[in-house]
Write an enzyme that holds these catalytic residues in place. Structure first.
Site, PDB file in Angstrom:
ATOM      1  N   GLU A   1      56.934   3.355  38.010  1.00  0.00           N
ATOM      2  CA  GLU A   1      57.301   1.931  37.945  1.00  0.00           C
ATOM      3  C   GLU A   1      56.392   1.134  37.015  1.00  0.00           C
ATOM      4  O   GLU A   1      55.942   0.028  37.348  1.00  0.00           O
ATOM      5  CB  GLU A   1      57.351   1.349  39.364  1.00  0.00           C
ATOM      6  CG  GLU A   1      58.419   2.041  40.211  1.00  0.00           C
ATOM      7  CD  GLU A   1      58.477   1.596  41.660  1.00  0.00           C
ATOM      8  OE1 GLU A   1      57.636   0.778  42.078  1.00  0.00           O
ATOM      9  OE2 GLU A   1      59.353   2.099  42.392  1.00  0.00           O
TER      10      GLU A   1
ATOM     11  N   GLU B   1      63.811   7.888  42.573  1.00  0.00           N
ATOM     12  CA  GLU B   1      63.355   7.359  43.866  1.00  0.00           C
ATOM     13  C   GLU B   1      64.350   6.308  44.315  1.00  0.00           C
ATOM     14  O   GLU B   1      64.659   5.391  43.552  1.00  0.00           O
ATOM     15  CB  GLU B   1      61.951   6.760  43.732  1.00  0.00           C
ATOM     16  CG  GLU B   1      61.389   6.185  45.022  1.00  0.00           C
ATOM     17  CD  GLU B   1      60.000   5.559  44.828  1.00  0.00           C
ATOM     18  OE1 GLU B   1      59.169   6.165  44.126  1.00  0.00           O
ATOM     19  OE2 GLU B   1      59.770   4.454  45.354  1.00  0.00           O
TER      20      GLU B   1
END
Length: 534
Positions: A201, A318
């Site tokens: 991220e 994810e």
């Protein structure tokens, strides 16, 4: 007579389950058209993937500390249920990573500093000081993964060596020294890695920190060069995966265009229902218009990949649905299978090759209960998908209730197709028939696969009806064809047995239920030759 009575009893129970166990206001009819000429997408043979994280027990959200001893650093690797849950997939892809992966250092054989665990620090990134993975724990994990047959994707620390500014921007290149030493140890011990993934991220606007697309492309090239050197002469080499973050069209376009010959897999993350504390989570999950709107990142990424000239494919790296550890009795309960299975079906339509659920264990969205390791409902949804849905995705269109979701794939290692039907209506049973067009276009290919004297010689299909215990959407117990799914005292995952239903009958999908229907007698051009020998 005893055997016949027993069989009749089973049929009566099946009838009561499908038609009589839930009070309904109405029965609606619908039809599903499946274009069997060609597949519209292909998934990996092992599409189902799950994640494991690094969070310590002190990780809390909204006053709830839901991680317990579920971290890669402390989870009980000897738990029988845990082992059997992974083995049931044979194999299961497991991605090791998450928020703290970019704060994780690795003990190595040439390391002189002590290996210190994560510790709380409210002023630090994600609330914890950097922690260390001991080589002894890495050894234990690899033995466990080898014994359970898992395919491992390891998320590397991509912040190492960078300067982090107060606004979240970063300066400098990735320092790969620690990662390279760790990777060399991994190869030396013959530990098998399915893939190495860089960062978590950090793309686009980032979460806590961000790296520019240009710099990330340089760093991913560095990872590729390291893997080529360390794995020289070793085949197959691990995949190179990046960037492991939320989809940002402009960032991803630039990054992919600069890594066309470097990257094997482009990963993005999905938390499309908002915060775990959101009181409207269930409302969102059961709203078909909201579910339809969740397709955008899949569509956009598919288009970016098609126009970039890269050979890289898309994965969801994810996906927890609701961020900050999810919501107890929602994201770990039956109701979440509506969202989860719809996501699997939708992402596959847009050529996603694998979908990694956050998490295998830990938080309020684990496939397994954090304390008992008992499977939550979504575990069984994932396992049924894994066993029934093949790689070829079929164009599927349902005519009827707007509350019905439908997806179809060629059957996995079997004849015919598998149809997934999701009924979001709370009062109506929906009787589903294959459309005349589907039957007409496949008639020349229909073969008699199963003869069943109890249905007057008609063909039969296999149906798997999923409902919540006591009709409670917040239940953590799933029923399969009316029977509770629970592990036995030995920790064995229960068998997933279907009902055998005549092809003359519609597929009856009860209110708030999910049905997998394996239709072996419907063979389509898109699915190739029959598996069965006649």
């Amino acid at each position: 007579m005893g055997s016949l009575s027993s069989q009749m009893g089973i049929c009566i129970l099946a009838f009561l389950f499908i038609f009589g166990s839930v009070f309904v206001d109405s029965v609606e009819n619908g039809s599903v058209f499946i274009d069997g000429a060609n597949g519209i997408a292909e998934t990996d043979s092992n599409f189902i993937c799950a994640t494991m994280d690094w969070w310590p027990p002190e990780k809390c959200d909204y006053g709830s500390c839901s991680w317990g001893l579920a971290s890669l650093l402390n989870v009980d690797l000897n738990n029988t249920i845990f082992r059997n849950a992974i083995k049931a997939f044979s194999p299961l892809k497991i991605r090791l990573g998450g928020s703290l992966q970019d704060e994780l250092v690795y003990e190595t054989e040439d390391q002189t500093e002590p290996c210190i665990p994560f510790s709380q620090n409210t002023s630090a990134l994600f609330g914890f000081n950097p922690g260390c993975l001991p080589l002894s724990r890495w050894d234990e994990l690899n033995i466990f993964f080898d014994e359970t047959g898992a395919k491992i994707i390891f998320g590397l620390n991509a912040l190492n060596g960078r300067q982090l500014n107060a606004d979240g921007s970063t300066v400098g290149a990735w320092d790969s020294t620690n990662a390279e030493s760790f990777m060399r140890y991994t190869v030396k011990r013959n530990y098998k890695m399915y893939a190495w993934e860089l960062g978590n991220e950090l793309c686009g606007s980032g979460v806590g920190a961000r790296v520019t697309a240009d710099q990330y492309a340089i760093d991913t090239t560095t990872l590729k060069d390291i893997v080529e050197e360390i794995y020289d002469g070793i085949e197959p080499k691990p995949l190179i995966i990046s960037p492991g973050g939320f989809f940002d069209a402009n960032w991803f376009k630039e990054f992919i265009n600069k890594t066309t010959d470097i990257l094997d897999v482009v990963t993005h993350h999905i938390y499309n229902l908002g915060a775990g504390v959101d009181k409207d989570l269930v409302k969102k999950i059961l709203d078909p218009s909201i579910l339809d709107g969740l397709a955008d990142p899949f569509k956009q990424l598919e288009k970016v990949l098609e126009t970039s000239g890269t050979s890289a494919v898309a994965w969801v790296g994810e996906a927890g649905g609701a961020y900050n550890s999810g919501h107890h009795l929602v994201t770990d309960a039956f109701v979440f299978s509506f969202w989860y299975l719809d996501q699997l079906g939708m992402s596959a339509v847009y050529d996603t090759k694998a979908y990694c659920r956050q998490s295998l264990i830990g938080g309020n969205y684990g496939l397994l209960n954090t304390t008992t390791f008992e499977p939550n409902p979504d575990y069984y949804s994932a396992l049924l998908w894994h066993r029934l849905m093949g790689q070829t995705v079929l164009s599927t269109n349902f005519t009827g209730s707007k509350k019905m979701r439908s997806y179809a794939h060629c059957a996995k290692e079997s004849d015919g197709i598998t149809l997934l039907l999701i009924n979001l209506d709370n009062t109506s049973t929906i009787d589903v028939n294959l459309s005349d067009d589907t039957l007409l276009k496949s008639r020349a290919h229909i073969e008699m696969v199963i003869q069943d004297t109890e249905t007057n010689g008609s063909k039969t299909r296999e149906e798997y009806h999923l409902t919540a215990k006591d009709g409670n959407l917040h239940s953590q117990t799933m029923l399969l064809n009316g029977n509770e799914l629970t592990v036995n005292p030995d920790g064995d995952i229960p068998p997933l047995e279907p009902l055998h239903v005549s092809s003359l009958e519609p597929i009856s999908v009860a209110p708030y239920s999910i049905v997998f229907a394996h239709i072996p007698y419907l063979t389509l051009n898109a699915c190739g030759s029959l598996v069965t020998d006649f």
